[in-house]
Design a protein around this motif. Structure first.
Motif, PDB file in Angstrom:
ATOM      1  N   MET A   1       0.861  -1.151   0.000  1.00 32.25           N
ATOM      2  CA  MET A   1       0.000   0.000   0.000  1.00 32.25           C
ATOM      3  C   MET A   1       0.918   1.226   0.000  1.00 32.25           C
ATOM      4  N   SER A   2       0.707   2.066  -0.982  1.00 34.76           N
ATOM      5  CA  SER A   2       1.583   3.222  -1.132  1.00 34.76           C
ATOM      6  C   SER A   2       0.772   4.453  -1.515  1.00 34.76           C
ATOM      7  N   SER A   3       1.492   5.527  -1.794  1.00 37.30           N
ATOM      8  CA  SER A   3       0.830   6.775  -2.170  1.00 37.30           C
ATOM      9  C   SER A   3      -0.021   6.607  -3.427  1.00 37.30           C
ATOM     10  N   ALA A   4       0.293   5.620  -4.237  1.00 36.01           N
ATOM     11  CA  ALA A   4      -0.458   5.391  -5.475  1.00 36.01           C
ATOM     12  C   ALA A   4      -1.874   4.873  -5.222  1.00 36.01           C
ATOM     13  N   ASN A   5      -2.082   4.182  -4.090  1.00 32.32           N
ATOM     14  CA  ASN A   5      -3.402   3.575  -3.875  1.00 32.32           C
ATOM     15  C   ASN A   5      -3.972   3.751  -2.471  1.00 32.32           C
ATOM     16  N   ALA A   6      -3.268   4.411  -1.583  1.00 34.01           N
ATOM     17  CA  ALA A   6      -3.696   4.502  -0.187  1.00 34.01           C
ATOM     18  C   ALA A   6      -5.038   5.212  -0.020  1.00 34.01           C
ATOM     19  N   ASN A   7      -5.224   6.347  -0.670  1.00 32.75           N
ATOM     20  CA  ASN A   7      -6.481   7.092  -0.515  1.00 32.75           C
ATOM     21  C   ASN A   7      -7.666   6.328  -1.086  1.00 32.75           C
ATOM     22  N   ALA A   8      -7.472   5.710  -2.245  1.00 34.38           N
ATOM     23  CA  ALA A   8      -8.550   4.933  -2.858  1.00 34.38           C
ATOM     24  C   ALA A   8      -8.908   3.738  -1.967  1.00 34.38           C
ATOM     25  N   PHE A   9      -7.893   3.100  -1.399  1.00 38.30           N
ATOM     26  CA  PHE A   9      -8.131   1.968  -0.495  1.00 38.30           C
ATOM     27  C   PHE A   9      -8.919   2.416   0.730  1.00 38.30           C
ATOM     28  N   ARG A  10      -8.479   3.507   1.363  1.00 31.59           N
ATOM     29  CA  ARG A  10      -9.167   4.034   2.549  1.00 31.59           C
ATOM     30  C   ARG A  10     -10.631   4.332   2.235  1.00 31.59           C
ATOM     31  N   ASP A  11     -10.867   5.021   1.115  1.00 31.46           N
ATOM     32  CA  ASP A  11     -12.237   5.377   0.734  1.00 31.46           C
ATOM     33  C   ASP A  11     -13.082   4.143   0.437  1.00 31.46           C
ATOM     34  N   TRP A  12     -12.475   3.143  -0.199  1.00 28.80           N
ATOM     35  CA  TRP A  12     -13.191   1.906  -0.517  1.00 28.80           C
ATOM     36  C   TRP A  12     -13.607   1.181   0.764  1.00 28.80           C
ATOM     37  N   ARG A  14     -14.011   2.481   3.781  1.00 32.86           N
ATOM     38  CA  ARG A  14     -15.053   3.272   4.448  1.00 32.86           C
ATOM     39  C   ARG A  14     -16.416   3.083   3.782  1.00 32.86           C
ATOM     40  N   SER A  15     -16.441   3.073   2.465  1.00 33.78           N
ATOM     41  CA  SER A  15     -17.720   2.925   1.765  1.00 33.78           C
ATOM     42  C   SER A  15     -18.280   1.509   1.875  1.00 33.78           C
ATOM     43  N   SER A  16     -17.433   0.548   2.213  1.00 36.94           N
ATOM     44  CA  SER A  16     -17.863  -0.845   2.333  1.00 36.94           C
ATOM     45  C   SER A  16     -18.411  -1.174   3.718  1.00 36.94           C
ATOM     46  N   LEU A  17     -18.247  -0.278   4.670  1.00 35.19           N
ATOM     47  CA  LEU A  17     -18.727  -0.546   6.026  1.00 35.19           C
ATOM     48  C   LEU A  17     -20.247  -0.592   6.045  1.00 35.19           C
ATOM     49  N   ALA A  18     -20.757  -1.629   6.656  1.00 35.16           N
ATOM     50  CA  ALA A  18     -22.210  -1.765   6.795  1.00 35.16           C
ATOM     51  C   ALA A  18     -22.696  -0.806   7.879  1.00 35.16           C
ATOM     52  N   ILE A  19     -23.947  -0.417   7.779  1.00 38.17           N
ATOM     53  CA  ILE A  19     -24.527   0.457   8.799  1.00 38.17           C
ATOM     54  C   ILE A  19     -24.456  -0.262  10.141  1.00 38.17           C
ATOM     55  N   GLY A  20     -23.946   0.417  11.132  1.00 35.89           N
ATOM     56  CA  GLY A  20     -23.820  -0.166  12.463  1.00 35.89           C
ATOM     57  C   GLY A  20     -22.548  -0.971  12.679  1.00 35.89           C
TER      58      GLY A  20
END
Length: 95
Positions: A1-12, A14-20
């Motif tokens: 995981m590097s600067s090339a993909n870290a932000n996209a990974f973090r956002d992915w 976060r968006s994959s977390l189920a409610i609760g």
């Protein structure tokens, strides 16, 4: 995981977390490298989990990644789980 993909990974993640969902478990077995941006993404995910009274757990990090986590003392912040030991195999000799 590097600067090339870290932000996209973090956002992915976060968006994959189920409610609760409070806890985040990441299988790190395929990550062979992590830089400061990757560490930043893990810290951001840790904060996301903590805001929900949860935790970030890193599963099966490769030795090189685990070494970076230890050198940066991140192993004190994140829960790190080593590979589970295989269950004992039942032998016909023991019967």
């Amino acid at each position: 995981m590097s600067s090339a993909n870290a932000n996209a990974f973090r956002d992915w993640v976060r968006s994959s977390l189920a409610i609760g969902q409070r806890n985040i478990e990441l299988d790190m077995s395929q990550a062979t490298f992590i830089d400061s941006c990757g560490l930043g993404a893990l810290i951001a995910l840790h904060k996301t989990a903590c805001a929900k009274q949860g935790a970030l757990r890193l599963l099966n990090p490769q030795p090189a990644v685990r070494q970076i986590l230890e050198l940066t003392r991140m192993h004190r912040i994140f829960e790190i789980a080593a590979p589970e030991e295989p269950a004992p195999v039942e032998s016909s000799l023991n019967k």
